[in-house]
Design a protein around this motif. Structure first.
Motif, PDB file in Angstrom:
ATOM      1  N   ALA A 153      32.644  20.139 -59.451  1.00 40.93           N
ATOM      2  CA  ALA A 153      33.695  20.134 -59.490  1.00 40.93           C
ATOM      3  C   ALA A 153      35.291  21.253 -58.742  1.00 40.93           C
ATOM      4  O   ALA A 153      34.907  22.767 -59.104  1.00 40.93           O
ATOM      5  N   TRP A 180      39.060  15.234 -65.653  1.00 39.52           N
ATOM      6  CA  TRP A 180      38.287  16.165 -64.229  1.00 39.52           C
ATOM      7  C   TRP A 180      38.975  15.154 -63.244  1.00 39.52           C
ATOM      8  O   TRP A 180      38.176  14.827 -61.616  1.00 39.52           O
ATOM      9  N   LEU A 197      43.059  19.979 -60.736  1.00 40.37           N
ATOM     10  CA  LEU A 197      41.856  19.026 -62.065  1.00 40.37           C
ATOM     11  C   LEU A 197      43.413  18.845 -62.919  1.00 40.37           C
ATOM     12  O   LEU A 197      44.030  19.633 -63.271  1.00 40.37           O
TER      13      LEU A 197
END
Length: 270
Positions: A153, A180, A197
């Motif tokens: 991520a 996310w 994010l």
């Protein structure tokens, strides 16, 4: 995100052994033959394994990161382990050849959705990304024939976010898509823009994907024009006032297109 592909130059170890031909032997010599030096194959990776690695390490072609318990903080998780296909049209290709790496990239990108869920567009509008690793040339020479797909991520410029919580099917829920999702600190064409994010402080959000087809890159002017109307419509749909709203469009460069990003993103204030 385009993964940086690099070729490793590895010195091959020559196995040397002493010996002689004929019937004569040295009576003082050790009758035990000198063993040849051999390479040791490295065990393959495990699906579901977790790693703590940096942004730079995640973009490397091979990985030396040590596994950590998935209950501990980690920034990468292996979601697919496959077998390398290096035989093409009867020719054996190197593990770091463009053809082999392109096939791995396509597989890892395609299979990420099977882990995180959601639609293909949901994945593209998120900060969850696939990265992939192969054995080093020395490991491949010793018999390693695996490849590994990890999910990461991206938290911002050159930063990874910890992968906390369950990732399986996370983009199937509004909460997961929000956590996310891909957001920005400013309008996409602003010099202050940074991709972050959506669970972090932000002011703009990526809201829609514009599929631009396939084939050769049609040129910046063409991909820019194709996204104008769809993104204007998308911005109007999420605005509080249909007569007063803002929207943005982010289209792929030639390099991004060649790396597989054949789509653009629509943005709106959030």
């Amino acid at each position: 995100m385009r993964r940086a592909l690099s070729s490793a130059v590895v010195a091959l170890l020559l196995a040397l052994s002493a010996g002689c031909s004929g019937d004569e032997t040295d009576p003082g010599a050790d009758p035990t033959p000198t063993p040849k030096a051999t390479a040791t194959a490295v065990p393959g990776p495990a699906q579901g394994a977790c790693y703590q690695m940096t942004f730079e390490a995640a973009l490397a072609a091979t990985s030396q990161a040590q596994k950590v318990a998935c209950s501990e903080e980690h920034t990468a998780m292996t979601y697919l382990v496959g077998r390398l296909d290096t035989l093409v049209d009867g020719h054996l290709l190197a593990v770091d050849s463009d053809r082999v790496l392109a096939d791995i990239a396509a597989t890892c990108q395609r299979r990420l959705g099977g882990l995180v869920g959601g639609t293909r567009d949901d994945v593209r509008l998120s900060m969850l990304r696939p990265v992939w690793f192969t054995p080093t040339l020395a490991q491949a020479d010793a018999g390693a024939s695996w490849y590994r797909c990890d999910v990461i991520a991206v938290a911002g410029q050159d930063r990874l976010a910890p992968l906390t919580g369950r990732l399986a099917g996370v983009l199937d829920t509004p909460q997961g898509r929000n956590r996310w999702g891909m957001c920005g600190t400013a309008q996409p064409d602003s010099p202050d823009f940074e991709r972050v994010l959506c669970s972090a402080p932000h002011s703009w959000r990526a809201i829609r994907i514009v599929d631009l087809g396939s084939g050769r890159y049609p040129g910046a002017a063409v991909v820019r024009e194709r996204g104008q109307a769809p993104c204007e419509d998308a911005g109007r749909e999420v605005a509080d006032d249909a007569l007063n709203y803002q929207w943005g469009y982010e289209w792929p460069t030639r390099e991004q297109w060649q790396a597989g990003q054949t789509y653009g993103r629509c943005w709106a204030p959030d």
